[in-house]
Design an enzyme around this catalytic site. Sequence first.
Site, PDB file in Angstrom:
ATOM      1  N   ALA A  81       6.861 -96.944 -25.670  1.00  0.00           N
ATOM      2  CA  ALA A  81       5.638 -97.170 -26.833  1.00  0.00           C
ATOM      3  C   ALA A  81       6.023 -96.125 -27.644  1.00  0.00           C
ATOM      4  O   ALA A  81       5.421 -95.761 -28.758  1.00  0.00           O
ATOM      5  CB  ALA A  81       4.731 -97.186 -25.959  1.00  0.00           C
ATOM      6  N   THR A  82       6.104 -94.767 -27.024  1.00  0.00           N
ATOM      7  CA  THR A  82       6.434 -93.442 -27.934  1.00  0.00           C
ATOM      8  C   THR A  82       7.581 -93.786 -28.963  1.00  0.00           C
ATOM      9  O   THR A  82       6.785 -93.556 -30.563  1.00  0.00           O
ATOM     10  CB  THR A  82       6.811 -92.321 -26.960  1.00  0.00           C
ATOM     11  OG1 THR A  82       6.444 -91.533 -26.034  1.00  0.00           O
ATOM     12  CG2 THR A  82       7.316 -91.403 -28.470  1.00  0.00           C
ATOM     13  N   GLN A 190      -2.045 -99.507 -23.077  1.00  0.00           N
ATOM     14  CA  GLN A 190      -2.773 -99.792 -21.999  1.00  0.00           C
ATOM     15  C   GLN A 190      -3.609-101.086 -22.272  1.00  0.00           C
ATOM     16  O   GLN A 190      -3.959-101.387 -21.241  1.00  0.00           O
ATOM     17  CB  GLN A 190      -3.543 -98.959 -22.297  1.00  0.00           C
ATOM     18  CG  GLN A 190      -3.006 -97.131 -21.799  1.00  0.00           C
ATOM     19  CD  GLN A 190      -2.553 -97.309 -20.478  1.00  0.00           C
ATOM     20  OE1 GLN A 190      -2.649 -97.470 -19.422  1.00  0.00           O
ATOM     21  NE2 GLN A 190      -1.823 -96.346 -20.423  1.00  0.00           N
ATOM     22  N   SER A 210       5.008-100.280 -24.068  1.00  0.00           N
ATOM     23  CA  SER A 210       5.648 -99.972 -23.049  1.00  0.00           C
ATOM     24  C   SER A 210       5.981-100.825 -21.926  1.00  0.00           C
ATOM     25  O   SER A 210       5.537-100.916 -20.781  1.00  0.00           O
ATOM     26  CB  SER A 210       5.060 -98.500 -22.644  1.00  0.00           C
ATOM     27  OG  SER A 210       6.261 -98.243 -21.964  1.00  0.00           O
ATOM     28  N   HIS A 212       7.018 -99.462 -18.363  1.00  0.00           N
ATOM     29  CA  HIS A 212       5.876 -98.748 -17.635  1.00  0.00           C
ATOM     30  C   HIS A 212       4.656 -98.849 -16.531  1.00  0.00           C
ATOM     31  O   HIS A 212       4.174 -98.333 -15.722  1.00  0.00           O
ATOM     32  CB  HIS A 212       6.187 -97.203 -16.472  1.00  0.00           C
ATOM     33  CG  HIS A 212       6.135 -95.771 -18.106  1.00  0.00           C
ATOM     34  ND1 HIS A 212       5.703 -94.912 -17.701  1.00  0.00           N
ATOM     35  CD2 HIS A 212       5.996 -96.075 -19.455  1.00  0.00           C
ATOM     36  CE1 HIS A 212       5.808 -94.263 -18.974  1.00  0.00           C
ATOM     37  NE2 HIS A 212       5.938 -94.867 -19.664  1.00  0.00           N
ATOM     38  N   CYS A 336      -1.320 -79.908 -20.429  1.00  0.00           N
ATOM     39  CA  CYS A 336      -1.126 -78.275 -20.411  1.00  0.00           C
ATOM     40  C   CYS A 336       0.517 -78.619 -21.522  1.00  0.00           C
ATOM     41  O   CYS A 336       0.761 -78.842 -21.239  1.00  0.00           O
ATOM     42  CB  CYS A 336      -1.150 -77.224 -18.925  1.00  0.00           C
ATOM     43  SG  CYS A 336      -1.833 -77.655 -18.138  1.00  0.00           S
TER      44      CYS A 336
HETATM   45  N1  PMP Z   1       0.549 -95.003 -25.994  1.00  0.00           N
HETATM   46  C1  PMP Z   1      -0.139 -95.111 -24.878  1.00  0.00           C
HETATM   47  C2  PMP Z   1      -1.969 -95.502 -25.398  1.00  0.00           C
HETATM   48  C3  PMP Z   1      -0.209 -94.293 -23.662  1.00  0.00           C
HETATM   49  O1  PMP Z   1      -1.363 -94.430 -23.165  1.00  0.00           O
HETATM   50  C4  PMP Z   1       1.271 -94.074 -23.925  1.00  0.00           C
HETATM   51  C5  PMP Z   1       1.791 -93.181 -22.566  1.00  0.00           C
HETATM   52  N2  PMP Z   1       1.401 -92.523 -22.753  1.00  0.00           N
HETATM   53  C6  PMP Z   1       2.384 -94.289 -24.830  1.00  0.00           C
HETATM   54  C7  PMP Z   1       1.872 -94.347 -26.100  1.00  0.00           C
HETATM   55  C8  PMP Z   1       3.511 -93.445 -24.785  1.00  0.00           C
HETATM   56  O2  PMP Z   1       4.556 -94.638 -23.720  1.00  0.00           O
HETATM   57  P1  PMP Z   1       5.935 -94.347 -23.373  1.00  0.00           P
HETATM   58  O3  PMP Z   1       6.013 -93.257 -22.226  1.00  0.00           O
HETATM   59  O4  PMP Z   1       6.611 -95.555 -22.973  1.00  0.00           O
HETATM   60  O5  PMP Z   1       6.800 -93.702 -24.393  1.00  0.00           O
END
Ligand code: PMP
Length: 399
Positions: A81-82, A190, A210, A212, A336
């Site tokens: 998702a990033t 989410q 995403s 995972h 952090c």
């Molecule tokens: N968007 C949201 C709302 C997330 O919770 C996360 C993961 N913490 C991400 C994007 C990033 O996802 P990924 O770990 O697949 O890069």
Amino acid sequence: MSHCSRSVGLVAEIYLDYNASAPLDRRVAEAMLPVLTAGVGNASSAHRFGRRQAGAVEAAREQVAALVGGARSGVVFCAGATEANNLALRGAVEAAAPERKRLLISATEHASVRRTARRLAEAGLAKVDMIAVTPGGFVDLDALDGLLGPDVLMVSVMAANSETGVLNPTAEAADRAGAAGALFHCDATQQVGRLPFDMAAVGADLVSLSGHKICGPGGVGALVGTPAALRRLTPVIEGGGHERGLRSGSLNVAGIVGLGAAAGIAAAERITESARVGALRDRLVRGIEGKLAGVSQNGDPARRLPNTANLRFDGADAEAVIANMDPVAVSAGSACSTGAIEPSEVLVAMGLSRQAAFESVRFSLGRYTTEADIAEATSRAVTSVHYVRGVIQGGAACA
Ligand code: PMP
């Protein structure tokens, strides 16, 4: 014993950090195994080996599209998702006309949206405005109305917040964005594994997800777009022109097959699973509130994911509470970075003081959480908060 309550020596580990990363479903692992062990070839190759890989990718594309109510041809596989969020924002800004370069993002977006937008603004490539959220943690539609104009390229509002679980009024926000001629991007990472999400019903042009977070593998995700929205993107990663030219790089076939399997399971099970998990989450919150004073919930409890609770424990530092809850895994809303601990930007954007944000702990449950896990986690949380409050009142160092 559940998949995620493991005994290490005499200590039972309990995992309540599903929003950070959910455990891999064994059924997903089984779907991936033949690809890992016997899958040969590049999915772009014309020979039979390549075609077999490509067939597996296309089946997964169908499953991912179905999870979000999108079209198969609109799925762009990427590394998570990033990356999907980066592609949505950077890709749209680069391709946009000079008179339409403003981004509106909600103040509680994930860092991959917030920091990407900030970087684009710093580089002078886009103007960025934050859409305020209400104290309940969801986007303030009046604030959005006040910001929209003909120069807005994209409105980005996440479906469900990872720290609080709060659900945004995405359909209403998408409506407003569409009326102003802007794209609507929704980070649904989410939500898609937990509650139905239909991009056509919402009116979303671009959706990030995403693996995972839905009991699939890490390092794989997708941006799902309408044909018109995808035409408005420039690739962020250039190369051989894979994925409609929007994401070059030989495909991660096993990961994509895993993402597809996880999507299929989520689509079939998310409603019943969420009913079960929601009851456990409510039991956890009631159990903690019944035994501790000075507990409040962050985020509107009437509109949030069924698996998430973000609790503030007055006078108890969250990092210390978490450390003392081990082997129960929960997390703080704070992160952090480079040695300096900052309070959660999400909680601060909702109007919480820095102190309140530092006293907030996220509990996120999921597919393998059991009643026994919740009983144990409740007891550990209560003991830990009592201990930390005592330690702090006594002026001693945190454990
Ligand atoms: N968007 C949201 C709302 C997330 O919770 C996360 C993961 N913490 C991400 C994007 C990033 O996802 P990924 O770990 O697949 O890069």
